[in-house]
Every structure is written in C-alpha cells, then in structure tokens.
Design a protein around this motif. Structure first.
Motif, PDB file in Angstrom:
ATOM      1  N   GLY A   1      -8.991   8.995  -6.686  1.00  0.00           N
ATOM      2  CA  GLY A   1      -9.863   8.173  -6.248  1.00  0.00           C
ATOM      3  C   GLY A   1     -11.073   8.427  -5.565  1.00  0.00           C
ATOM      4  O   GLY A   1     -11.256   9.329  -4.552  1.00  0.00           O
TER       5      GLY A   1
ATOM      6  N   GLY B   1     -14.076   6.139  -3.570  1.00  0.00           N
ATOM      7  CA  GLY B   1     -14.492   4.940  -3.256  1.00  0.00           C
ATOM      8  C   GLY B   1     -13.568   3.873  -3.800  1.00  0.00           C
ATOM      9  O   GLY B   1     -12.333   3.805  -3.828  1.00  0.00           O
ATOM     10  N   ASP B   2     -14.147   3.095  -4.621  1.00  0.00           N
ATOM     11  CA  ASP B   2     -13.501   1.939  -5.414  1.00  0.00           C
ATOM     12  C   ASP B   2     -13.477   2.548  -6.933  1.00  0.00           C
ATOM     13  O   ASP B   2     -13.115   1.493  -7.641  1.00  0.00           O
ATOM     14  CB  ASP B   2     -14.246   0.516  -4.949  1.00  0.00           C
ATOM     15  N   GLN B   3     -13.678   3.471  -7.229  1.00  0.00           N
ATOM     16  CA  GLN B   3     -13.353   4.011  -8.507  1.00  0.00           C
ATOM     17  C   GLN B   3     -12.334   4.983  -8.759  1.00  0.00           C
ATOM     18  O   GLN B   3     -11.961   5.750  -7.613  1.00  0.00           O
ATOM     19  CB  GLN B   3     -14.889   4.685  -9.148  1.00  0.00           C
TER      20      GLN B   3
ATOM     21  N   THR C   1       0.722  -1.338   0.133  1.00  0.00           N
ATOM     22  CA  THR C   1       0.046   0.029   0.001  1.00  0.00           C
ATOM     23  C   THR C   1       0.619   1.176  -0.093  1.00  0.00           C
ATOM     24  O   THR C   1       0.442   2.218  -0.452  1.00  0.00           O
ATOM     25  CB  THR C   1      -0.973  -0.064   1.291  1.00  0.00           C
TER      26      THR C   1
END
Length: 120
Positions: free
Chosen positions: A95, A97-99, A64
């Motif tokens: 970024g 969220g997950d997009q 990460t």
C-alpha cells in the motif's frame, strides 16, 4: 504460416486513454494484451459496467481488521476471472497512500509462468 495466438488482440490503452497510431486505434496482442487485461480488471470497480456486472474488483473493504485477507482475495478472484489465467503462483501488494502496488506471478493457458506488476 499460421500463428496460434490465444492471448487475443485488443485496443491499446496508454495512461487511461485509447492509444492512437497513424490516425487509427493502436492495438496490443499476445502476452501484452493479457497484462493489459489484468490491469483493466484491477482498475475497474465491480458493478461499474452496464453489461458486465461481474467485471472488476470490489471497491468496498468493510471491517478494517480483515483488510489484508480481503485485498488478497479480491485481487485473486478478479485476476482469475480471465480465462487465459490458469493459476496464480504468488501474489503480493504494498500500500502506498490510496494506491496498491501489485506483484503477481501466474501460469497462463499455455502453461507459461508470467508476471504482472502494476499500480491500482
């Protein structure tokens, strides 16, 4: 008159589905086709196609602490796989969220500066 369109033509994709026009496949050409191709590459996981193993973007991030470098490199390498892209002038993402919202400026094979913005 003969028109030299080296961006090609493909079946048009809308909202992840094949677009239909008058009962037939709708097509997309010129620079719209190139932008659709970029979007398709960036939304396809690497190694998810049977015959095109190198098509798409890597789906795993790993460490990460290296996420930003990994994402920029992965997006850059994925877009540069398209032979109609000569170079990438700028690349950024946000970024959400997950997009990822991607914004890039590139030079195509006709030496024209183009831009792409999309969400993956």
């Amino acid at each position: 008159m003969f028109s030299n369109d080296n961006y090609g033509k493909d079946i048009k994709i809308e909202n992840g589905d094949i677009a239909i026009l008058n009962g037939d496949f709708a097509t997309v050409g010129s620079t719209d086709n190139l932008n659709q191709a970029i979007q398709n590459r960036l939304q396809t996981a690497l190694d998810s196609r049977i015959r095109l193993n190198a098509y798409g973007i890597a789906a795993s991030i790993g460490n990460t602490t290296e996420i930003e470098s990994y994402l920029l490199t992965s997006i850059y390498n994925t877009v540069m796989q398209d032979p109609r892209i000569k170079s990438i002038e700028s690349l950024s993402y946000v970024g959400n969220g997950d997009q990822l919202e991607i914004d890039l400026k590139y030079i195509d094979i006709n030496n024209r500066v183009r831009s792409y913005g999309g969400t993956i």
